[in-house]
Design an enzyme around this catalytic site. Structure first.
Site, PDB file in Angstrom:
ATOM      1  N   LYS A   1       0.810  -1.219   0.000  1.00  0.00           N
ATOM      2  CA  LYS A   1       0.000   0.000   0.000  1.00  0.00           C
ATOM      3  C   LYS A   1       0.856   1.287   0.000  1.00  0.00           C
ATOM      4  CE  LYS A   1      -3.916  -2.209  -0.059  1.00  0.00           C
ATOM      5  NZ  LYS A   1      -3.469  -3.576  -0.353  1.00  0.00           N
TER       6      LYS A   1
HETATM    7  C1  LIG Z   1      -9.966  -3.148  -1.180  1.00  0.00           C
HETATM    8  C2  LIG Z   1      -9.241  -3.819  -0.067  1.00  0.00           C
HETATM    9  N1  LIG Z   1      -9.822  -3.898   1.129  1.00  0.00           N
HETATM   10  C3  LIG Z   1      -9.212  -4.477   2.168  1.00  0.00           C
HETATM   11  C4  LIG Z   1      -7.947  -5.025   2.037  1.00  0.00           C
HETATM   12  C5  LIG Z   1      -7.338  -5.725   3.193  1.00  0.00           C
HETATM   13  O1  LIG Z   1      -6.193  -5.147   3.684  1.00  0.00           O
HETATM   14  P1  LIG Z   1      -5.121  -6.025   4.483  1.00  0.00           P
HETATM   15  O2  LIG Z   1      -4.277  -6.735   3.495  1.00  0.00           O
HETATM   16  O3  LIG Z   1      -4.354  -4.997   5.251  1.00  0.00           O
HETATM   17  O4  LIG Z   1      -5.872  -6.935   5.390  1.00  0.00           O
HETATM   18  C6  LIG Z   1      -7.291  -4.952   0.810  1.00  0.00           C
HETATM   19  C7  LIG Z   1      -5.933  -5.527   0.635  1.00  0.00           C
HETATM   20  O5  LIG Z   1      -5.347  -5.479  -0.407  1.00  0.00           O
HETATM   21  C8  LIG Z   1      -7.964  -4.344  -0.274  1.00  0.00           C
HETATM   22  O6  LIG Z   1      -7.414  -4.279  -1.490  1.00  0.00           O
END
Ligand SMILES: Cc1ncc(COP(=O)(O)O)c(C=O)c1O
Length: 387
Positions: free
Chosen positions: A187
């Site tokens: 990210k």
């Molecule tokens: C749209 C979206 N929501 C939630 C997440 C979840 O994030 P995490 O990987 O920190 O759990 C991601 C991860 O890529 C995502 O792309």
């Protein structure tokens, strides 16, 4: 995408500061040993200031942030939550974990939630909407927020991709009741794993803070082992090492987004004239994080050829078209809750989304981009168009 590209001495200095002042890695307590180092708390306060809100809550992942958001809003069994069919599985998984009913709306050419389809899918059981700013481009927030107000629905913004972006000057994540963020390693800013929530309402923040910490209210009048509680919860706490890295990364966020936007523009300038290449729809007043450059080509075969030609020239795509299966609800037959809600033919349930996604191509954008990348991308895409 590339918080990891800029990790360096500043993150290390924050971690060294933590270790040279007691090395307490838990966010709460140990007051006598920690020499006033509260990295997670400091990170939350700095993040809230950056977003222009009163309260932010750090958690262990972006997925956890979504789960905590649903709990804090009281979403549970029988409630329907509408999100969009183009997102990461995590958005729907959080709804399933809350034992609510996941409903997906089609996307439009913004590649985010289509407000008209959202309205069609609202029922008397609908309690909340989770809109997603996929690949860093703002969703149609003014229309979606208005629909939520009209139907008395909570609005959660899944801002996993949108950290550092805004719409009409208002930061992404602050348009709804709750904004959730991911700091995973891919990210715009990263803590390795981690996430954050920001809140409109103080009482919702208090519920979220307790729920993500087994129900602990962190009542200052009593020690933690005698802490007051009003509900059970879970453990989605962030730890101090992540808080330390987050503090350094947050300072770099504006620079990362600016660099990505400049590189995205260089890529787009190189391919904009190619016949058959169409831009993704971007709202007026959108300040994108530019994690990727998304464009449309005439059909799915051409999209796949673009990927092949890009790989041959040592370049890549990002999510579209290759990782479509992890990001399009039309392929999630492994989720019985989604099949129960939409029927056994998920691709047909989201046919509008499928028609858009199958001809979309997404180029990764980072802080560092070699000078020849735009021209190489152009050559690859030109070749894909001609074959
Ligand atoms: C749209 C979206 N929501 C939630 C997440 C979840 O994030 P995490 O990987 O920190 O759990 C991601 C991860 O890529 C995502 O792309």
């Amino acid at each position: 995408m590339p918080g990891y590209e800029v990790i360096g001495s500043e993150e290390l200095a924050e971690i060294q500061d933590l270790f040279s002042h007691g090395g307490i890695l838990f966010r709460h307590g140990f007051d006598a040993l920690r020499n006033n180092r509260y990295k997670v708390k400091e990170f939350e306060q700095a993040f809230a200031r950056t977003m222009g809100v009163n309260n932010a809550l750090a958690v262990s992942s972006g997925t956890a942030a979504l789960r905590v958001a649903l709990a804090a809003l009281g979403i549970g069994p029988g409630d329907e939550v509408i999100t969009q069919s183009f997102t990461f599985v995590a958005t729907v998984e959080a709804i399933i974990e809350a034992r609510a009913v996941p409903i997906c709306a089609d996307i439009d050419t913004t590649l985010n939630m289509d407000p008209e389809d959202l309205e069609r899918r609202i029922t008397p059981r609908t309690k909340a909407v989770i809109v997603v700013h996929m690949l860093g481009t703002p969703a149609r927030l003014p229309e979606i927020a208005a629909i939520c107000r009209e139907h008395n629905l909570f609005l959660i913004e899944d801002t996993a991709w949108g950290c550092g972006g805004n719409l009409q000057g208002k930061p992404l994540g602050t348009w709804g009741d709750i904004g959730t963020f991911s700091f995973d390693f891919a990210k715009t800013m990263t803590t390795g794993e981690g996430g954050m929530l920001v809140f409109r309402d103080e009482a919702v923040y208090q519920r979220a803070a307790a729920w993500h910490d087994h129900g602990h209210e962190n009542n200052p009048a009593v020690p933690r082992w005698e802490d007051t509680r009003a509900s059970s919860g879970f453990n989605y706490r962030m730890m101090e090492l992540q808080g330390a890295v987050g503090l350094a990364q947050l300072k770099k966020l504006p620079g990362v987004v600016a660099a990505q936007r400049a590189n995205r523009d260089r890529l787009w300038d190189a391919i904009v004239g190619l016949s058959g290449v169409e831009p993704r729809t971007v709202l007026e007043g959108a300040y994108e994080t530019a994690d990727a450059l998304v464009f449309m080509v005439p059909d799915s075969q051409t999209a796949l050829r673009c990927r092949k030609e890009l790989l041959e020239l040592g370049l890549a795509t990002k999510i579209l078209p290759e990782a479509y299966t992890w990001h399009f609800a039309g392929t999630w037959h492994h989720m019985p809750e989604l099949v129960a809600a939409h029927g056994g033919n998920l691709q047909a349930a989201f046919s509008q989304s499928h028609a858009i996604l199958c001809r979309a191509v997404s180029l990764p954008v980072g802080v560092n981009m070699a000078d020849d990348v735009p021209q190489r991308a152009r050559r690859a895409i030109e070749k894909a168009m001609q074959s």
